[in-house]
Design a protein around this motif. Structure first.
Motif, short mmCIF file in Angstrom:
data_model
loop_
_atom_site.label_atom_id
_atom_site.label_comp_id
_atom_site.label_asym_id
_atom_site.label_seq_id
_atom_site.Cartn_x
_atom_site.Cartn_y
_atom_site.Cartn_z
N UNK A 149 94.34 21.51 -16.44
CA UNK A 149 92.89 21.50 -16.25
C UNK A 149 92.17 22.43 -17.23
N UNK A 150 92.84 23.49 -17.67
CA UNK A 150 92.22 24.44 -18.58
C UNK A 150 92.57 24.19 -20.04
N UNK A 151 93.71 23.50 -20.29
CA UNK A 151 94.17 23.30 -21.66
C UNK A 151 93.84 21.93 -22.23
N UNK A 152 93.70 20.92 -21.37
CA UNK A 152 93.44 19.56 -21.83
C UNK A 152 91.99 19.22 -21.52
N UNK A 153 91.14 19.10 -22.53
CA UNK A 153 89.72 18.83 -22.30
C UNK A 153 89.49 17.55 -21.51
N UNK A 154 88.66 17.66 -20.48
CA UNK A 154 88.26 16.52 -19.64
C UNK A 154 89.47 15.81 -19.02
N UNK A 155 90.46 16.60 -18.67
CA UNK A 155 91.70 16.02 -18.13
C UNK A 155 91.42 15.17 -16.88
N UNK A 156 90.71 15.73 -15.91
CA UNK A 156 90.45 14.99 -14.67
C UNK A 156 89.59 13.76 -14.92
N UNK A 157 88.57 13.91 -15.76
CA UNK A 157 87.68 12.78 -16.05
C UNK A 157 88.46 11.65 -16.74
N UNK A 158 89.33 12.01 -17.67
CA UNK A 158 90.11 11.01 -18.39
C UNK A 158 91.11 10.33 -17.44
N UNK A 159 91.74 11.11 -16.60
CA UNK A 159 92.68 10.55 -15.63
C UNK A 159 91.97 9.54 -14.72
N UNK A 160 90.81 9.91 -14.23
CA UNK A 160 90.05 9.01 -13.35
C UNK A 160 89.59 7.76 -14.09
N UNK A 161 89.24 7.89 -15.36
CA UNK A 161 88.84 6.74 -16.17
C UNK A 161 90.01 5.77 -16.30
#
Length: 235
Positions: free
Chosen positions: A29-41
């Motif tokens: 969550x801190x190292x990969x930008x927009x990790x949660x948003x990308x996963x949900x996409x």
């Protein structure tokens, strides 16, 4: 738990051991930008192509977040399989799946050797970049051949660019992002050193050519931020 893995001098190359597994969700969550948003996409797109009993395989499934979220969001009865060679990651993935009450099978195995046949979709989020280049092309070909006729491959990767000045600018922007997430310059430098020759990124074009050479016909980039991108490839 908070990721403090690299706030002390490193003694070895990066590996997905117990120490990393215990803080991996925070690290992502801190190292990969927009990790949660990308996963949900990815999940929102993938759901539209799935039917009951489809087999979905996540390569390098780590703590199981992708498949657990897919199980929670899908109204289909899916055969969800996560493969990781880290016992610590598998343990945490199983505990998370149990806590959320979802039916996901996590397997400790080498996905380079594991049978992936008859998969409707194969996922590799920030995984292929850790496969040695000599084995990478063969793995992508194996993924293509393992998918059903209308199968889907989702792949997220860190990128480099051939323009050296732009590449440095993109890296600097990424490191600034990590600082904003609370990492110190020392931690960033330590992790960079630990990942040297472990994480080997390709350019955007190299990734696309690799997918085309494996046989994929329709390839799109569905997400990009600076030096991170997600590809969707259709068989």
């Amino acid at each position: 738990m908070k990721d403090n893995v690299f706030n002390k001098p490193i003694k070895k190359q990066f590996e997905f051991d117990e120490e990393v597994a215990s803080v991996f969700d925070d690290m992502l969550n801190r190292s990969v930008p927009f990790y949660k948003e990308n996963l949900n996409l990815q999940i929102d797109i993938l759901k539209n192509f799935l039917n009951d009993n489809d087999k979905i395989v996540d390569l390098g499934s780590s703590t199981g977040t992708f498949l657990i979220e897919l199980a929670k969001k899908s109204n289909k009865k899916l055969n969800l399989i996560g493969i990781d060679n880290s016992p610590a990651m598998i343990k945490r993935a199983n505990n998370k799946a149990k806590a959320f009450g979802v039916d996901v099978k996590f397997i400790e195995a080498d996905f380079l050797k594991y049978n992936l046949e008859n998969s409707k979709s194969i996922i590799a989020n920030y995984t292929i970049q850790f496969v040695r280049p000599l084995k990478r092309e063969k793995l992508i070909k194996k993924i293509y051949e393992s998918l059903e006729r209308d199968g889907i491959f989702l792949m997220s990767e860190k990128l480099i660019t051939e323009n050296k000045k732009l590449n440095k600018i993109m890296i600097d922007i990424y490191y600034e992002h990590k600082k904003q997430k609370g990492y110190s310059e020392f931690e960033i430098a330590q992790k960079r050193e630990a990942l040297e020759n472990v994480l080997i990124p390709y350019t955007m074009q190299e990734n696309i050519e690799m997918l085309k050479n494996a046989g994929f016909k329709d390839i799109e980039v569905i997400f990009r931020w600076n030096n991170f991108a997600t590809f969707i490839a259709f068989k």
